[in-house]
Structures are given as structure tokens and as C-alpha cells.
Design a protein around this motif. Sequence first.
Motif, PDB file in Angstrom:
ATOM      1  N   ALA A 150       0.831  -1.207   0.000  1.00  0.00           N
ATOM      2  CA  ALA A 150       0.000   0.000   0.000  1.00  0.00           C
ATOM      3  C   ALA A 150       0.863   1.254   0.000  1.00  0.00           C
ATOM      4  CB  ALA A 150      -0.924  -0.003   1.218  1.00  0.00           C
ATOM      5  N   ALA A 151       1.965   1.221   0.744  1.00  0.00           N
ATOM      6  CA  ALA A 151       2.866   2.377   0.784  1.00  0.00           C
ATOM      7  C   ALA A 151       3.454   2.650  -0.598  1.00  0.00           C
ATOM      8  CB  ALA A 151       3.968   2.140   1.807  1.00  0.00           C
ATOM      9  N   ALA A 152       3.875   1.594  -1.272  1.00  0.00           N
ATOM     10  CA  ALA A 152       4.447   1.768  -2.605  1.00  0.00           C
ATOM     11  C   ALA A 152       3.403   2.283  -3.588  1.00  0.00           C
ATOM     12  CB  ALA A 152       5.037   0.442  -3.092  1.00  0.00           C
ATOM     13  N   GLU A 153       2.169   1.791  -3.482  1.00  0.00           N
ATOM     14  CA  GLU A 153       1.106   2.244  -4.381  1.00  0.00           C
ATOM     15  C   GLU A 153       0.789   3.719  -4.188  1.00  0.00           C
ATOM     16  OE1 GLU A 153      -2.126  -0.362  -3.590  1.00  0.00           O
ATOM     17  OE2 GLU A 153      -1.402  -1.948  -4.951  1.00  0.00           O
ATOM     18  N   MET A 154       0.987   4.215  -2.965  1.00  0.00           N
ATOM     19  CA  MET A 154       0.749   5.630  -2.695  1.00  0.00           C
ATOM     20  C   MET A 154       1.939   6.506  -3.068  1.00  0.00           C
ATOM     21  SD  MET A 154      -2.284   6.142  -1.707  1.00  0.00           S
ATOM     22  CE  MET A 154      -3.679   5.112  -1.223  1.00  0.00           C
ATOM     23  N   GLY A 155       3.016   5.872  -3.520  1.00  0.00           N
ATOM     24  CA  GLY A 155       4.162   6.649  -3.983  1.00  0.00           C
ATOM     25  C   GLY A 155       5.302   6.774  -3.008  1.00  0.00           C
ATOM     26  N   VAL A 156       5.259   6.067  -1.874  1.00  0.00           N
ATOM     27  CA  VAL A 156       6.343   6.133  -0.900  1.00  0.00           C
ATOM     28  C   VAL A 156       7.544   5.356  -1.420  1.00  0.00           C
ATOM     29  CG1 VAL A 156       7.049   5.596   1.466  1.00  0.00           C
ATOM     30  CG2 VAL A 156       4.709   6.335   0.998  1.00  0.00           C
ATOM     31  N   SER A 157       8.728   5.944  -1.335  1.00  0.00           N
ATOM     32  CA  SER A 157       9.958   5.257  -1.734  1.00  0.00           C
ATOM     33  C   SER A 157      10.373   4.312  -0.612  1.00  0.00           C
ATOM     34  CB  SER A 157      11.074   6.269  -2.017  1.00  0.00           C
ATOM     35  OG  SER A 157      10.741   7.090  -3.120  1.00  0.00           O
ATOM     36  N   LEU A 158      10.199   3.015  -0.817  1.00  0.00           N
ATOM     37  CA  LEU A 158      10.432   2.042   0.245  1.00  0.00           C
ATOM     38  C   LEU A 158      11.892   1.984   0.673  1.00  0.00           C
ATOM     39  CD1 LEU A 158       8.154  -0.918  -0.905  1.00  0.00           C
ATOM     40  CD2 LEU A 158       7.605   1.032   0.568  1.00  0.00           C
ATOM     41  N   GLU A 159      12.816   2.343  -0.204  1.00  0.00           N
ATOM     42  CA  GLU A 159      14.230   2.300   0.170  1.00  0.00           C
ATOM     43  C   GLU A 159      14.591   3.374   1.195  1.00  0.00           C
ATOM     44  OE1 GLU A 159      13.962   4.545  -3.808  1.00  0.00           O
ATOM     45  OE2 GLU A 159      13.033   2.820  -2.822  1.00  0.00           O
ATOM     46  N   ARG A 160      13.693   4.333   1.390  1.00  0.00           N
ATOM     47  CA  ARG A 160      13.934   5.369   2.398  1.00  0.00           C
ATOM     48  C   ARG A 160      12.854   5.349   3.485  1.00  0.00           C
ATOM     49  NH1 ARG A 160      16.148   7.653  -2.183  1.00  0.00           N
ATOM     50  NH2 ARG A 160      14.134   8.284  -3.024  1.00  0.00           N
ATOM     51  N   LEU A 161      12.286   4.170   3.710  1.00  0.00           N
ATOM     52  CA  LEU A 161      11.250   4.007   4.724  1.00  0.00           C
ATOM     53  C   LEU A 161      11.684   2.945   5.726  1.00  0.00           C
ATOM     54  CD1 LEU A 161       8.326   4.553   5.759  1.00  0.00           C
ATOM     55  CD2 LEU A 161       7.587   2.677   4.255  1.00  0.00           C
ATOM     56  N   ALA A 162      11.695   3.302   7.013  1.00  0.00           N
ATOM     57  CA  ALA A 162      12.037   2.375   8.089  1.00  0.00           C
ATOM     58  C   ALA A 162      10.800   2.123   8.943  1.00  0.00           C
ATOM     59  CB  ALA A 162      13.162   2.941   8.959  1.00  0.00           C
ATOM     60  N   LEU A 163      10.559   0.854   9.294  1.00  0.00           N
ATOM     61  CA  LEU A 163       9.403   0.479  10.092  1.00  0.00           C
ATOM     62  C   LEU A 163       9.857  -0.085  11.430  1.00  0.00           C
ATOM     63  CD1 LEU A 163       7.199  -1.336   7.402  1.00  0.00           C
ATOM     64  CD2 LEU A 163       7.176   1.084   8.056  1.00  0.00           C
ATOM     65  N   VAL A 164       9.223   0.402  12.497  1.00  0.00           N
ATOM     66  CA  VAL A 164       9.432  -0.143  13.841  1.00  0.00           C
ATOM     67  C   VAL A 164       8.047  -0.535  14.351  1.00  0.00           C
ATOM     68  CG1 VAL A 164      10.439   0.220  16.126  1.00  0.00           C
ATOM     69  CG2 VAL A 164      11.353   1.454  14.146  1.00  0.00           C
ATOM     70  N   PRO A 165       7.551  -1.715  13.975  1.00  0.00           N
ATOM     71  CA  PRO A 165       6.152  -2.066  14.278  1.00  0.00           C
ATOM     72  C   PRO A 165       5.875  -2.247  15.765  1.00  0.00           C
ATOM     73  CG  PRO A 165       7.307  -3.920  13.281  1.00  0.00           C
ATOM     74  CD  PRO A 165       8.216  -2.746  13.167  1.00  0.00           C
ATOM     75  N   TYR A 166       6.849  -2.760  16.510  1.00  0.00           N
ATOM     76  CA  TYR A 166       6.627  -3.021  17.937  1.00  0.00           C
ATOM     77  C   TYR A 166       7.755  -2.368  18.755  1.00  0.00           C
ATOM     78  CZ  TYR A 166       3.502  -6.555  15.996  1.00  0.00           C
ATOM     79  OH  TYR A 166       2.509  -7.200  15.288  1.00  0.00           O
ATOM     80  N   PRO A 167       7.611  -1.080  19.071  1.00  0.00           N
ATOM     81  CA  PRO A 167       8.696  -0.374  19.774  1.00  0.00           C
ATOM     82  C   PRO A 167       8.804  -0.728  21.258  1.00  0.00           C
ATOM     83  CG  PRO A 167       6.822   1.068  19.479  1.00  0.00           C
ATOM     84  CD  PRO A 167       6.491  -0.192  18.733  1.00  0.00           C
ATOM     85  N   GLY A 168       7.751  -1.341  21.818  1.00  0.00           N
ATOM     86  CA  GLY A 168       7.806  -1.710  23.235  1.00  0.00           C
ATOM     87  C   GLY A 168       7.438  -0.557  24.146  1.00  0.00           C
ATOM     88  N   PRO A 169       7.550  -0.779  25.467  1.00  0.00           N
ATOM     89  CA  PRO A 169       7.138   0.249  26.436  1.00  0.00           C
ATOM     90  C   PRO A 169       8.011   1.503  26.399  1.00  0.00           C
ATOM     91  CG  PRO A 169       8.191  -1.605  27.550  1.00  0.00           C
ATOM     92  CD  PRO A 169       7.989  -2.024  26.139  1.00  0.00           C
ATOM     93  N   GLN A 170       9.235   1.387  25.873  1.00  0.00           N
ATOM     94  CA  GLN A 170      10.127   2.547  25.802  1.00  0.00           C
ATOM     95  C   GLN A 170      10.038   3.226  24.438  1.00  0.00           C
ATOM     96  OE1 GLN A 170      11.646   3.493  28.558  1.00  0.00           O
ATOM     97  NE2 GLN A 170      10.815   1.690  29.617  1.00  0.00           N
ATOM     98  N   TRP A 171       8.817   3.336  23.920  1.00  0.00           N
ATOM     99  CA  TRP A 171       8.638   3.872  22.574  1.00  0.00           C
ATOM    100  C   TRP A 171       9.073   5.329  22.458  1.00  0.00           C
ATOM    101  CZ3 TRP A 171       5.471   8.053  21.815  1.00  0.00           C
ATOM    102  CH2 TRP A 171       4.540   8.348  22.832  1.00  0.00           C
TER     103      TRP A 171
END
Length: 229
Positions: free
Chosen positions: A90-111
Motif C-alpha cells: 500500500a505504501a508503494a502504491e501511494m508513492g512512498v519510496s520504500l528504500e527510504r522508509l524504516a518500520l518499527v512495528p513493535y517499539p515496546g514500552p520505551q517507545w
Amino acid sequence: MRGELPGLVRRASELTTEVAGLGADRVLPVLPELRELFAGQGLRRGSTVAVRPVPGVSGSTSLLLCLLAAASQGGSWCAVVGLPQLGLVAAAEMGVSLERLALVPYPGPQWTGVVATLLDGFDIVVVAAAGPVAASVRAQLAARARQRGSVLMPFVANPWEGADVSLSPEKSVWHGLGWGRGRLRSRELTVCARGRGSAERPRRSTFWLPGPPVPPPEAPQRIRLSVVR
């Protein structure tokens, strides 16, 4: 993180004026359809831009990705914290450059520490907090963004007090379905922006996702053949 990726991630304050946009141009670009939502026609470095999902109105995640699209295409690094359901397709379809996108899905309690660290090296940092965020935490993160020249982008249902601009979808209409046939082709999304200072007056924009609807091709004409005996 800097120890694992030497030379790849730098503090925003360490970037050159030309690269970081810390000189005359302190605004990260947004898609043309979104420019009128911002007083400066884009995402001002050091600001806090909140995206608020609205119950019963879809389109908040699409809006978020649209905000990242032009900046990432222009070379800016983006990070998204706390959104495990975010899809890369979905991100790519919206035009986001995935090579410059970082995901932290579960940052934990110290978010908060994770977000603060990312603000040191990324241009845009999206944070999806599970519940209300204390005023002191909001103030600390906003101050960090101002100091580093990054854009803090909370993605929260609760109001993020102190945000420079808050965006929320007001109306979402899908197009493409007919009476018992067809498929969803595009969506018309109306977004409202409210803020403070020069952005105090509400601004609205209506645009198409992923683009204007394409009319279906005309049905081919039937050719009637007659047999001469």
C-alpha cells in the motif's frame, strides 16, 4: 542504530544545508493535492503534524502515506513507529519510496526513547501511540523535532495538543461499483487541516486516491454477420 549502520544514518543537524533544507528552504515537499492544507505549502522542518483517524471515516492511513510520498521521493528518510498493520504494498502504491522508509512495528514500552532517537537521524518520524500521551512527553518530542529539524507526525485518535497542524479525513467515497457489478477503482477523499498561528483557519482539500477515476472502456460494437445462401 548508528553503530549498526555507520555512515547511512546521520543526525538531521549534521546534514548540509542543501541536503537538509535548513537554509532558506525549511519545507519538505508534499503532493500537489495536499499543498493547500499547509500555510507553507509543505511540511515545515521542526514542526509537529498530527494525523487523526476519525471513527466511521476511512482514509486516515492513506492520508498518512500520501504525506510521506513526495518527501521520500525527494530523498528524505521516513520512519513509522507502532503501526504493525501498515502494508509495504500500500505504501508503494501511494508513492512512498520504500528504500527510504524504516518500520518499527513493535517499539515496546520505551517507545518514546525510540522516537527520540529516530528524530536525530530521520526527516519524518510517524508515531502511533496506543493511548493518551502525557503533555510532558508531547512537549519533549516536539522540542526534539524542533532541535533536530525533523518533522514529528503523531498518528493518534486522541487530540495531540500542541501540534502545529492536525489533519483528519472528513469524507471518503469509493467509486467503481455499479448495480451488482464492477470493482473499487478509486476513492475521493476530503481532508480538513486545523492548526495554530497562520494555520488556525480550517483548510480543506478533496482529491482522488490513487488518482482520478478512469472511465471504463466502451463496449466493443457487435458485428452482425448475415449468411447469403
